[in-house]
Design an enzyme around this catalytic site. Structure first.
Site, PDB file in Angstrom:
ATOM      1  N   SER A 121     -34.418 103.915  16.243  1.00  0.00           N
ATOM      2  CA  SER A 121     -34.446 104.042  17.700  1.00  0.00           C
ATOM      3  C   SER A 121     -33.091 104.210  18.370  1.00  0.00           C
ATOM      4  O   SER A 121     -33.038 104.439  19.580  1.00  0.00           O
ATOM      5  CB  SER A 121     -35.163 102.835  18.313  1.00  0.00           C
ATOM      6  OG  SER A 121     -36.541 102.902  18.048  1.00  0.00           O
ATOM      7  N   TYR A 169     -41.468  98.228  26.201  1.00  0.00           N
ATOM      8  CA  TYR A 169     -40.894  99.169  25.241  1.00  0.00           C
ATOM      9  C   TYR A 169     -41.973  99.999  24.564  1.00  0.00           C
ATOM     10  O   TYR A 169     -42.955  99.475  24.048  1.00  0.00           O
ATOM     11  CB  TYR A 169     -40.110  98.396  24.180  1.00  0.00           C
ATOM     12  CG  TYR A 169     -39.414  99.273  23.188  1.00  0.00           C
ATOM     13  CD1 TYR A 169     -38.184  99.850  23.488  1.00  0.00           C
ATOM     14  CD2 TYR A 169     -39.970  99.536  21.947  1.00  0.00           C
ATOM     15  CE1 TYR A 169     -37.539 100.655  22.582  1.00  0.00           C
ATOM     16  CE2 TYR A 169     -39.332 100.343  21.033  1.00  0.00           C
ATOM     17  CZ  TYR A 169     -38.116 100.907  21.344  1.00  0.00           C
ATOM     18  OH  TYR A 169     -37.483 101.711  20.442  1.00  0.00           O
ATOM     19  N   SER A 170     -41.805 101.318  24.579  1.00  0.00           N
ATOM     20  CA  SER A 170     -42.755 102.212  23.927  1.00  0.00           C
ATOM     21  C   SER A 170     -42.064 103.506  23.543  1.00  0.00           C
ATOM     22  O   SER A 170     -41.497 104.208  24.387  1.00  0.00           O
ATOM     23  CB  SER A 170     -43.934 102.526  24.859  1.00  0.00           C
ATOM     24  OG  SER A 170     -44.751 103.529  24.289  1.00  0.00           O
ATOM     25  N   GLY A 200     -32.167  99.977  16.155  1.00  0.00           N
ATOM     26  CA  GLY A 200     -33.318 100.722  15.685  1.00  0.00           C
ATOM     27  C   GLY A 200     -33.750 100.314  14.297  1.00  0.00           C
ATOM     28  O   GLY A 200     -32.944  99.878  13.477  1.00  0.00           O
TER      29      GLY A 200
END
Length: 375
Positions: free
Chosen positions: A85, A181-182, A330
């Site tokens: 991420s 968060y998505s 991430g």
């Protein structure tokens, strides 16, 4: 890529909220080296590596553990890793560059760029803005848990197919109501970039970010590309029996603009330093990126900007004020990475060679990065 992996990146707030705003750093031996040893011996990572850049631009690299459990090869210094991420920060930068050029508006709706594409139970693309996508306040559901098997089995998943998977789930909140968060948000951000530029998203990132600041070891994998191009430590994941298995070669396509990129810790330091130093965005767009919203009522110290969050550091500046870093982390099968930088030119990135599955690993990664930025 399951729900447990959303402990990482902007969702780290849920993990650190129950603890201190920033872990204390003890004096004594090199805290970065100690941090890597903790990731290996306490968090079960076969290997760990880090790169630290000081205010003068001097770079130090670190390794711990092994780079390959079968051959016992050493962890390559500054080897390439999947950054998960942290890709989202690159995506946010590209969107904001297009905002600065007048080609995207942060307050325009998704439907303005992708008419009729986003709809579902409680979901309407006409109510969601680009800003809400980048700040995770759109209320869109997460899709990554549903594609973990595809990633591990090296199956290609297109961005549109991944979006269809996400939209089978209901909205988690109304747009603008709260932080949630998505990765679905960043799928849509990537699709908007492609619609506006008429170019594949990977090409846009390469031209506007990677080549612009000379990131020599950073790339967006091509469709169907499962190996890592340059020297790298192997990445591992715990299977249902509890054993670690090598998952270095995966197809990260399902993560796409939300998490597919490969880089090195040193390249990530260069990227974050260039970003905060104004080399990638003009001042209005950088200011917009650094305009934050709360992530959790229980965690006032971490706040979400557009593709970055604030991270308080356990040290003070010359005026006695607590120092703050801008960060993203991430996790993707095989690797967990945390990168951060400060306004005075410091940067640090740390990677463990297994995906992040516990709050403790999140805290240890954060502490190692914070210790590097406070030296």
């Amino acid at each position: 890529m399951s729900k447990r992996l959303t402990l990482t990146a902007l969702a780290l707030a849920t993990a650190v909220a129950a603890g201190a705003a920033a872990p204390a750093i003890a004096a004594g031996p090199d805290p970065v080296r100690q941090g890597l040893e903790t990731l290996v011996h306490s968090d079960g990572a076969p290997g760990a590596l880090a790169s630290v850049r000081d205010r003068a631009g001097h770079v130090r690299t670190y390794t711990a553990g092994v780079g390959d459990r079968d051959t016992h090869a050493k962890v390559p210094r500054d080897g390439q890793v999947r950054i998960g991420s942290v890709t989202k920060t690159f995506t946010a930068v590209v969107v904001l560059q297009l905002v600065g050029e007048g080609r995207i508006s942060l307050d325009a709706t998704v439907d303005h760029y992708l008419p009729g594409l986003v709809h579902g139970k409680g979901i309407d693309g006409g109510d969601i803005t680009v800003r809400q996508l980048l700040q995770h306040t759109s209320g869109l559901p997460e899709y990554e848990e549903d594609v973990t098997d595809d990633i591990l089995k090296r199956r290609y998943v297109s961005p549109r197919d991944a979006l269809d998977i996400a939209l089978k789930h209901p909205a988690v909140s109304i747009p603008g109501a709260e932080f949630h968060y998505s990765s679905t948000n960043y799928l849509l951000a990537g699709l908007i970039v492609e619609k506006v530029t008429g170019r594949p998203f990977a090409d846009v990132v390469d031209r506007r970010v990677i080549r612009k600041i000379g990131l020599r070891h950073t790339y967006f994998p091509a469709p169907g590309e499962t190996s890592i191009r340059e020297r790298h430590p192997q990445g591992y994941r715990q299977d249902r029996s509890g054993a670690l298995r090598d998952v270095t070669e995966i197809d990260p396509s399902a993560s796409w603009a939300a998490g597919a990129m490969v880089s090195t810790d040193s390249d990530l330091n260069t990227f974050f330093s260039a970003l905060l130093g104004g080399r990638l965005l003009d001042r209005p767009e950088l200011d917009a990126m650094r305009t934050t919203v709360p992530m959790s009522e229980d965690d006032p110290d971490h706040k979400a900007g557009l593709g970055m969050i604030t991270m308080p550091l356990p040290c003070k500046d010359a005026q006695g004020h607590q120092r703050v870093a801008w960060t993203h982390s991430g996790s993707i099968p095989g690797y967990g990475t945390w990168s951060a930088a400060t306004d005075d030119g410091r940067a640090a990135s740390v990677t463990m060679t297994r995906d992040i599955t516990t709050n403790e690993a999140v805290q240890h990664l954060q502490k190692t990065v914070a210790s590097a930025l406070c030296r």
